[in-house]
Design a protein around this motif. Structure first.
Motif, PDB file in Angstrom:
ATOM      1  N   MET A   1       0.818  -1.198   0.000  1.00  0.00           N
ATOM      2  CA  MET A   1       0.000   0.000   0.000  1.00  0.00           C
ATOM      3  C   MET A   1       0.863   1.264   0.000  1.00  0.00           C
ATOM      4  O   MET A   1       0.616   2.177  -0.761  1.00  0.00           O
ATOM      5  CB  MET A   1      -0.912  -0.026   1.230  1.00  0.00           C
ATOM      6  CG  MET A   1      -1.787   1.177   1.355  1.00  0.00           C
ATOM      7  SD  MET A   1      -3.279   0.874   0.431  1.00  0.00           S
ATOM      8  CE  MET A   1      -4.234   2.228   0.922  1.00  0.00           C
ATOM      9  N   ALA A   2       1.880   1.304   0.875  1.00  0.00           N
ATOM     10  CA  ALA A   2       2.744   2.483   0.960  1.00  0.00           C
ATOM     11  C   ALA A   2       3.515   2.673  -0.334  1.00  0.00           C
ATOM     12  O   ALA A   2       3.755   3.801  -0.767  1.00  0.00           O
ATOM     13  CB  ALA A   2       3.698   2.359   2.133  1.00  0.00           C
ATOM     14  N   GLY A   3       3.910   1.567  -0.983  1.00  0.00           N
ATOM     15  CA  GLY A   3       4.631   1.658  -2.252  1.00  0.00           C
ATOM     16  C   GLY A   3       3.773   2.290  -3.336  1.00  0.00           C
ATOM     17  O   GLY A   3       4.250   3.035  -4.176  1.00  0.00           O
ATOM     18  N   THR A   4       2.489   2.013  -3.327  1.00  0.00           N
ATOM     19  CA  THR A   4       1.572   2.573  -4.313  1.00  0.00           C
ATOM     20  C   THR A   4       1.431   4.079  -4.123  1.00  0.00           C
ATOM     21  O   THR A   4       1.429   4.837  -5.094  1.00  0.00           O
ATOM     22  CB  THR A   4       0.190   1.900  -4.190  1.00  0.00           C
ATOM     23  OG1 THR A   4       0.358   0.501  -4.311  1.00  0.00           O
ATOM     24  CG2 THR A   4      -0.739   2.386  -5.261  1.00  0.00           C
ATOM     25  N   VAL A   5       1.343   4.522  -2.888  1.00  0.00           N
ATOM     26  CA  VAL A   5       1.221   5.956  -2.616  1.00  0.00           C
ATOM     27  C   VAL A   5       2.479   6.684  -3.058  1.00  0.00           C
ATOM     28  O   VAL A   5       2.408   7.737  -3.703  1.00  0.00           O
ATOM     29  CB  VAL A   5       0.933   6.196  -1.108  1.00  0.00           C
ATOM     30  CG1 VAL A   5       1.000   7.677  -0.790  1.00  0.00           C
ATOM     31  CG2 VAL A   5      -0.400   5.607  -0.718  1.00  0.00           C
ATOM     32  N   VAL A   6       3.636   6.137  -2.747  1.00  0.00           N
ATOM     33  CA  VAL A   6       4.906   6.752  -3.151  1.00  0.00           C
ATOM     34  C   VAL A   6       5.003   6.786  -4.671  1.00  0.00           C
ATOM     35  O   VAL A   6       5.412   7.794  -5.262  1.00  0.00           O
ATOM     36  CB  VAL A   6       6.098   5.997  -2.520  1.00  0.00           C
ATOM     37  CG1 VAL A   6       7.406   6.491  -3.099  1.00  0.00           C
ATOM     38  CG2 VAL A   6       6.079   6.132  -1.013  1.00  0.00           C
ATOM     39  N   HIS A   7       4.587   5.709  -5.323  1.00  0.00           N
ATOM     40  CA  HIS A   7       4.633   5.652  -6.784  1.00  0.00           C
ATOM     41  C   HIS A   7       3.731   6.730  -7.394  1.00  0.00           C
ATOM     42  O   HIS A   7       4.110   7.402  -8.352  1.00  0.00           O
ATOM     43  CB  HIS A   7       4.213   4.256  -7.270  1.00  0.00           C
ATOM     44  CG  HIS A   7       4.192   4.129  -8.754  1.00  0.00           C
ATOM     45  ND1 HIS A   7       5.344   4.159  -9.500  1.00  0.00           N
ATOM     46  CD2 HIS A   7       3.163   3.984  -9.632  1.00  0.00           C
ATOM     47  CE1 HIS A   7       5.019   4.046 -10.779  1.00  0.00           C
ATOM     48  NE2 HIS A   7       3.695   3.924 -10.875  1.00  0.00           N
ATOM     49  N   LEU A   9       2.803   9.555  -5.977  1.00  0.00           N
ATOM     50  CA  LEU A   9       3.402  10.867  -5.721  1.00  0.00           C
ATOM     51  C   LEU A   9       4.532  11.158  -6.693  1.00  0.00           C
ATOM     52  O   LEU A   9       4.637  12.262  -7.229  1.00  0.00           O
ATOM     53  CB  LEU A   9       3.913  10.944  -4.280  1.00  0.00           C
ATOM     54  CG  LEU A   9       2.852  11.069  -3.191  1.00  0.00           C
ATOM     55  CD1 LEU A   9       3.502  10.976  -1.815  1.00  0.00           C
ATOM     56  CD2 LEU A   9       2.094  12.381  -3.329  1.00  0.00           C
ATOM     57  N   ARG A  10       5.371  10.165  -6.921  1.00  0.00           N
ATOM     58  CA  ARG A  10       6.472  10.363  -7.883  1.00  0.00           C
ATOM     59  C   ARG A  10       5.940  10.612  -9.284  1.00  0.00           C
ATOM     60  O   ARG A  10       6.456  11.464 -10.013  1.00  0.00           O
ATOM     61  CB  ARG A  10       7.390   9.138  -7.883  1.00  0.00           C
ATOM     62  CG  ARG A  10       8.284   9.057  -6.692  1.00  0.00           C
ATOM     63  CD  ARG A  10       9.233   7.909  -6.811  1.00  0.00           C
ATOM     64  NE  ARG A  10      10.063   7.812  -5.610  1.00  0.00           N
ATOM     65  CZ  ARG A  10      10.775   6.768  -5.294  1.00  0.00           C
ATOM     66  NH1 ARG A  10      10.775   5.698  -6.075  1.00  0.00           N
ATOM     67  NH2 ARG A  10      11.500   6.769  -4.207  1.00  0.00           N
ATOM     68  N   ALA A  11       4.915   9.887  -9.672  1.00  0.00           N
ATOM     69  CA  ALA A  11       4.335  10.083 -11.000  1.00  0.00           C
ATOM     70  C   ALA A  11       3.742  11.484 -11.127  1.00  0.00           C
ATOM     71  O   ALA A  11       3.888  12.145 -12.157  1.00  0.00           O
ATOM     72  CB  ALA A  11       3.274   9.017 -11.266  1.00  0.00           C
ATOM     73  N   ARG A  15       5.015  14.399 -13.676  1.00  0.00           N
ATOM     74  CA  ARG A  15       4.095  15.033 -14.608  1.00  0.00           C
ATOM     75  C   ARG A  15       4.175  16.554 -14.488  1.00  0.00           C
ATOM     76  O   ARG A  15       4.216  17.264 -15.473  1.00  0.00           O
ATOM     77  CB  ARG A  15       2.674  14.564 -14.318  1.00  0.00           C
ATOM     78  CG  ARG A  15       1.869  14.380 -15.558  1.00  0.00           C
ATOM     79  CD  ARG A  15       0.498  13.780 -15.313  1.00  0.00           C
ATOM     80  NE  ARG A  15       0.541  12.590 -14.479  1.00  0.00           N
ATOM     81  CZ  ARG A  15      -0.148  12.437 -13.358  1.00  0.00           C
ATOM     82  NH1 ARG A  15      -0.943  13.383 -12.932  1.00  0.00           N
ATOM     83  NH2 ARG A  15      -0.072  11.326 -12.646  1.00  0.00           N
ATOM     84  N   ARG A  16       4.229  17.065 -13.263  1.00  0.00           N
ATOM     85  CA  ARG A  16       4.334  18.518 -13.056  1.00  0.00           C
ATOM     86  C   ARG A  16       5.649  19.056 -13.587  1.00  0.00           C
ATOM     87  O   ARG A  16       5.695  20.117 -14.184  1.00  0.00           O
ATOM     88  CB  ARG A  16       4.192  18.854 -11.579  1.00  0.00           C
ATOM     89  CG  ARG A  16       2.799  18.728 -11.078  1.00  0.00           C
ATOM     90  CD  ARG A  16       2.673  19.209  -9.667  1.00  0.00           C
ATOM     91  NE  ARG A  16       1.320  18.960  -9.180  1.00  0.00           N
ATOM     92  CZ  ARG A  16       1.007  18.845  -7.928  1.00  0.00           C
ATOM     93  NH1 ARG A  16       1.934  18.971  -6.994  1.00  0.00           N
ATOM     94  NH2 ARG A  16      -0.230  18.630  -7.572  1.00  0.00           N
ATOM     95  N   ALA A  17       6.728  18.346 -13.374  1.00  0.00           N
ATOM     96  CA  ALA A  17       8.031  18.776 -13.886  1.00  0.00           C
ATOM     97  C   ALA A  17       8.008  18.805 -15.408  1.00  0.00           C
ATOM     98  O   ALA A  17       8.563  19.703 -16.034  1.00  0.00           O
ATOM     99  CB  ALA A  17       9.139  17.858 -13.380  1.00  0.00           C
TER     100      ALA A  17
END
Length: 65
Positions: A1-7, A9-11, A15-17
């Motif tokens: 679950m935590a890995g999905t949230v981090v993924h 956030l990184r995505a 996208r913003r960058a």
């Protein structure tokens, strides 16, 4: 679950960058514009009197009726 949230956030950050890169480098273009204006002013200061003299001589050499 935590890995999905981090993924996610990184995505989202990636996208913003990517969106920021699409807008261009605004400070760079401002610098280019200011430097171009500076070059034009410097050249005008150096060549202005010579160009004015050349133009005046050309107009004065034209004979009217």
């Amino acid at each position: 679950m935590a890995g999905t949230v981090v993924h996610r956030l990184r995505a989202g950050l990636a996208r913003r960058a990517g969106d920021d890169r699409e807008r261009g480098d605004v400070p760079g273009w401002v610098l280019v514009t200011l430097m171009t204006a500076g070059l034009v002013i410097a050249l005008w200061a150096i060549a202005g009197p010579a160009l004015t003299s050349t133009f005046s001589n050309a107009i004065n050499s034209v004979k009217g009726p």
